[in-house]
Write an enzyme that holds these catalytic residues in place. Structure first.
Site, PDB file in Angstrom:
ATOM      1  N   ASN A 139       0.830  -1.213   0.000  1.00 27.52           N
ATOM      2  CA  ASN A 139       0.000   0.000   0.000  1.00 27.52           C
ATOM      3  C   ASN A 139       0.859   1.255   0.000  1.00 27.52           C
ATOM      4  OD1 ASN A 139      -2.295  -1.554   0.083  1.00 27.52           O
ATOM      5  ND2 ASN A 139      -2.925  -0.941   2.127  1.00 27.52           N
ATOM      6  N   ARG A 145     -11.248  -5.015 -13.775  1.00 24.13           N
ATOM      7  CA  ARG A 145     -10.152  -5.923 -13.419  1.00 24.13           C
ATOM      8  C   ARG A 145     -10.709  -7.337 -13.441  1.00 24.13           C
ATOM      9  NH1 ARG A 145      -6.360  -2.424 -11.038  1.00 24.13           N
ATOM     10  NH2 ARG A 145      -7.246  -0.736  -9.789  1.00 24.13           N
ATOM     11  N   ARG A 163      -5.773   1.142 -13.031  1.00 29.49           N
ATOM     12  CA  ARG A 163      -4.381   1.338 -12.617  1.00 29.49           C
ATOM     13  C   ARG A 163      -3.694   0.028 -12.243  1.00 29.49           C
ATOM     14  NH1 ARG A 163      -4.430   5.701  -8.639  1.00 29.49           N
ATOM     15  NH2 ARG A 163      -4.334   7.088 -10.438  1.00 29.49           N
ATOM     16  N   HIS A 219     -16.273   2.347 -14.786  1.00 29.61           N
ATOM     17  CA  HIS A 219     -16.100   1.645 -13.512  1.00 29.61           C
ATOM     18  C   HIS A 219     -17.349   0.861 -13.124  1.00 29.61           C
ATOM     19  CE1 HIS A 219     -15.135   1.523  -9.047  1.00 29.61           C
ATOM     20  NE2 HIS A 219     -14.008   1.119  -9.593  1.00 29.61           N
ATOM     21  N   TYR A 275     -12.679  -9.797  -1.146  1.00 27.50           N
ATOM     22  CA  TYR A 275     -13.374  -8.524  -1.008  1.00 27.50           C
ATOM     23  C   TYR A 275     -14.819  -8.782  -0.588  1.00 27.50           C
ATOM     24  CZ  TYR A 275      -9.741  -6.425  -4.080  1.00 27.50           C
ATOM     25  OH  TYR A 275      -8.573  -5.995  -4.641  1.00 27.50           O
ATOM     26  N   ARG A 304     -14.229   2.876   4.693  1.00 26.48           N
ATOM     27  CA  ARG A 304     -13.038   2.046   4.897  1.00 26.48           C
ATOM     28  C   ARG A 304     -11.753   2.851   4.873  1.00 26.48           C
ATOM     29  NH1 ARG A 304     -11.619  -1.401  -0.065  1.00 26.48           N
ATOM     30  NH2 ARG A 304     -10.252   0.356  -0.512  1.00 26.48           N
ATOM     31  N   HIS A 338     -15.539  -3.664   0.655  1.00 30.34           N
ATOM     32  CA  HIS A 338     -15.610  -3.105  -0.689  1.00 30.34           C
ATOM     33  C   HIS A 338     -17.033  -2.792  -1.129  1.00 30.34           C
ATOM     34  CE1 HIS A 338     -14.520  -3.050  -5.120  1.00 30.34           C
ATOM     35  NE2 HIS A 338     -13.504  -2.411  -4.594  1.00 30.34           N
TER      36      HIS A 338
END
Length: 753
Positions: free
Chosen positions: A109, A440, A470, A500, A533, A629, A657
């Site tokens: 991270n 993704r 990304r 998205h 997630y 979060r 998530h």
């Protein structure tokens, strides 16, 4: 933990119910004695000063809701999230190998934080394009505070590793043997390993006018070596750079015949360090110090290139990603100052950008331990995701979804119905068309395989792939090529608006009618992520929702004016304004004396208009719970502004998530699930959808699941008005974990509904 960071480790994590093992319970008292000077101290977002509380002394009508005092800095809030991830390594409820995992995730991270966020701030200063957010803080000041807090976090990280994690792993006979501890057998084996596996491929570079400083790629592992003596060409003394080959593992397991017992490993850094003299025959190695350089890794695709060929522009940009401007230098803590200064000058960095490291310079590579040791007793035990009975029937998913809507919560419930939906559609002769968005997923994933099969079977397959996801750009380019080769139509969404939204639309001919089946989700179409997630999946045959999804795809694949949708909320068109309307409606109900309530669960909250609307609702008397979060720029608990707002962050075994927007709506609750966070980019610059949970029982279920998070007192961090986070402290025998409760209710079972 960021989405990308968790994805990197997903295959190495063994899952289980969130339980405290007996062994962990027994050692809970001892742990505080191991490093009693490691204290959990809140790190304020920004230093307190009298002006930060002065706003409480004003009358409500005198308070300007755009006042910078009311907002936390985005980047510092992001850093706070990473700090909460790091604290999971101290949580004895996690098995020891998973505590190591959290330490590794923190490291990953932080890499991304420097590569993107810090790099962006530095670019603003370099090109004199400074901008300030709602908090009004100048980028230069933000960078200074980031450096101050990040240095504290990194020191804490290595103290946890060296003083807690390594000793506890040694108690379990998992050992990291440093070169000073090798016995004769081990030293001989390591010497052979170096001769056979390292020496033939390593390339030391001496620094002199004929050997300029090598171009080091982002986050590569290197050594700087100080040499003394004269070589065969008459060159005297000096420095050399030794890049560690990327093909070599960073952690090497010793064979059993050179160890007495247990799992024993050595670091590649120790192997190279111990044999550095063999890289420079005849020279004396005065010192050998590991270091790692972090560079700007944010892709900047020129707008002119986008107009010509987005895929081609991205391929070109990906080649240069590894060599962006320097952002951070990590270096061994015993490296002499004159060498450090030389490297800082070489990389155009300052002392503020330098981090001295007491251990391996890239802790994320320690995740290899989970591959090298077979110790399932030290990781989470597996569990079986729940699955509604009717969705478990092979070949019958269309009949089941036609009869009723289904809501699944991963990972507690299986992701397989989503895969099955596509797999059945690929084979079903009644299916004529499939449309899907992909952010993704992986070029060889089950989802991708099903789409390829569908295209080869003659279905009309259209896929909207977001190439700019990304760090997944290369994977998505490969996926696009594979789908195109199979005959699918591939588009890359809308220029300057990332796609998205998570949508599948399947068109099926039933008798003489075309029927639409839809999947909408809060998370990506990645089976691995669905195990780690928490996300919602919604399966429906609702006619109006199907028509809405069809219209959204029309906008993505073709060109049209804004198309009216009936049930979905659609960013960048209707989602933000509709959310603001629903917040204001709750505020108006409160002003009338009617009951009111808002619960929002997102990954991040930064959109200033939404924050201001929540402030106004709080001033009107609306009770507001925010489950955020990560980043939160809203400042709770300010008298006259946000005293009715509570903000909590849940950090646990699974990455939270889900995005949920709940409004009491005068006893007729409105519940929306969404792909969108409460961020500027999601609500204003991306293609997103929010979908209503119309079925009363399903809406009630979502509310109940939100209440689990609001009642959590073991993994819940409460945001204070000064920017610090406080971990909830349960009373004895009153432990409540949201993730554990959801696992108990949803996993390990089949249900009729």
């Amino acid at each position: 933990m960021s989405d990308q960071s968790v994805a990197e480790v997903e295959k190495k994590v063994v899952q289980s119910p969130f339980e405290t093992s007996e062994s962990n319970q027994k050692e809970s008292v001892k742990e505080s004695d191991v490093v009693e000077d490691i204290v959990l101290e809140p790190i304020p977002e920004q230093p307190l000063d009298p002006s930060q509380v002065s706003i409480e002394k004003r009358l409500p009508e005198e308070i300007n809701l755009s006042d910078p005092e009311l907002y936390f800095n985005r980047e510092l809030s992001h850093l706070q999230f990473n700090a909460r991830v790091l604290e999971q390594a101290m949580d004895e409820n996690h098995p020891i190998l998973n505590r190591l995992m959290f330490l590794c995730i923190f490291s990953s991270n932080m890499d991304e934080f420097f590569e993107i966020r810090v790099a962006g701030l530095k670019s603003q200063l370099e090109y004199s394009r400074e901008t300030t957010g709602p908090d009004g803080m100048h980028p230069k000041k933000v960078l200074g505070l980031i450096s101050e807090q990040a240095h504290k976090l990194v020191r804490r990280q290595y103290r946890i590793l060296n003083d807690i994690i390594f000793p506890k792993m040694a108690e379990e006979n998992i050992n990291f043997i440093r070169r000073s501890e090798w016995n004769d057998k081990q030293a001989a084996w390591v010497k052979r390993y170096f001769r056979d596996n390292v020496l033939p491929i390593i390339s030391p570079v001496a620094l002199d006018p004929a050997h300029p400083f090598p171009r080091l790629a982002n986050k590569t592992f290197n050594f700087v070596v100080e040499l003394e003596g004269r070589d065969a060409f008459g060159r005297e003394n000096g420095l050399a750079i030794v890049p560690a080959p990327s093909s070599l593992p960073r952690l090497v397991k010793l064979p059993d015949d050179v160890c007495e017992s247990g799992d024993n490993m050595v670091f590649l850094s120790s192997i190279i360090h111990a044999h550095a003299d063999q890289l420079f025959p005849g020279m004396t190695v005065k010192g050998c110090y590991q270091f790692r350089l972090t560079r700007n890794a944010d892709l900047e695709v020129d707008s002119d290139d986008i107009g010509v060929d987005l895929a081609g522009a991205l391929r070109t940009e990906l080649q240069s990603r590894h060599y962006g401007s320097s952002v951070r230098l990590e270096i061994a803590d015993n490296c002499p100052i004159h060498i450090v200064e030389s490297l800082l000058t070489q990389f155009d960095l300052t002392e503020q950008d330098m981090y001295r490291i007491d251990g391996p310079v890239n802790l994320s590579r320690l995740m290899a331990v989970l591959d090298l040791v077979d110790r399932s007793d030290l990781t989470y035990e597996p569990f079986s995701p729940g699955l509604p009975n009717k969705l478990a029937k092979p070949g019958g998913i269309f009949d089941s979804v036609k009869q009723r809507d289904y809501l699944l919560m991963h990972p507690f419930e299986s992701f397989s119905p989503v895969v099955d939906l596509l797999s059945e559609a690929a084979k079903d002769p009644k299916v004529v068309a499939i449309r899907q968005t992909l952010y993704r997923t992986g070029a060889r994933s089950p989802i991708a395989n099903a789409l390829v099969e569908a295209a080869r079977n003659g279905k009309e397959v259209t896929v909207v792939i977001e190439l700019r996801a990304r760090f997944d750009e290369a994977e998505n380019l490969a996926l696009a090529s594979r789908l195109q080769d199979a005959g699918a139509i591939v588009v890359y969404g809308v220029v300057r608006h990332k796609t998205h939204a998570k949508m599948i639309l399947i068109v099926r001919r039933e008798n003489s009618e075309l029927v639409r089946y839809v999947h909408l989700g809060t998370g990506n179409y990645h089976a691995g992520n669905a195990r780690l997630y928490t996300d919602y999946s919604f399966l429906t045959c609702d006619k109006e929702i199907g028509e809405d999804v069809h219209r959204v795809f029309q906008q993505l694949t073709g060109m049209s004016k804004e198309l009216k949708v009936k049930k979905l909320l659609h960013a960048p068109f209707t989602l933000r304004d509709r959310l603001l309307d629903m917040v204001e409606a709750e505020a108006e109900n409160a002003r009338k004396g009617e009951p009111s309530r808002i619960i929002i669960k997102v990954n991040s909250l930064t959109e200033q208009r939404l924050v201001r609307a929540l402030y106004k609702a709080s001033q009107a008397g609306v009770k507001i719970d925010l489950i955020v979060r990560g980043i939160c720029t809203l400042r709770p608990g300010i008298k006259g502004v946000s005293s009715n707002i509570r903000v909590r962050s849940i950090i646990g075994r699974f990455l939270e998530h889900t995005r949920v927007y709940y409004f009491y709506n005068n006893r007729n609750p409105l519940v929306y699930l969404s792909s969108a966070d409460g961020m500027d980019r999601n609500l204003n610059n991306r293609v997103e959808v929010a979908f209503p949970v119309q079925d009363y029982k399903l809406a009630r279920r979502v509310k109940k699941e939100l209440e689990h998070y609001l009642n959590d007192n073991t993994q819940s961090w409460l945001l204070q008005s000064d920017g610090s986070y406080q971990l909830s402290k349960p009373r004895k025998d009153e432990y409540r974990s949201a993730q554990r409760a959801l696992m108990g209710e949803l996993a390990n079972s089949s249900r009729s509904s």
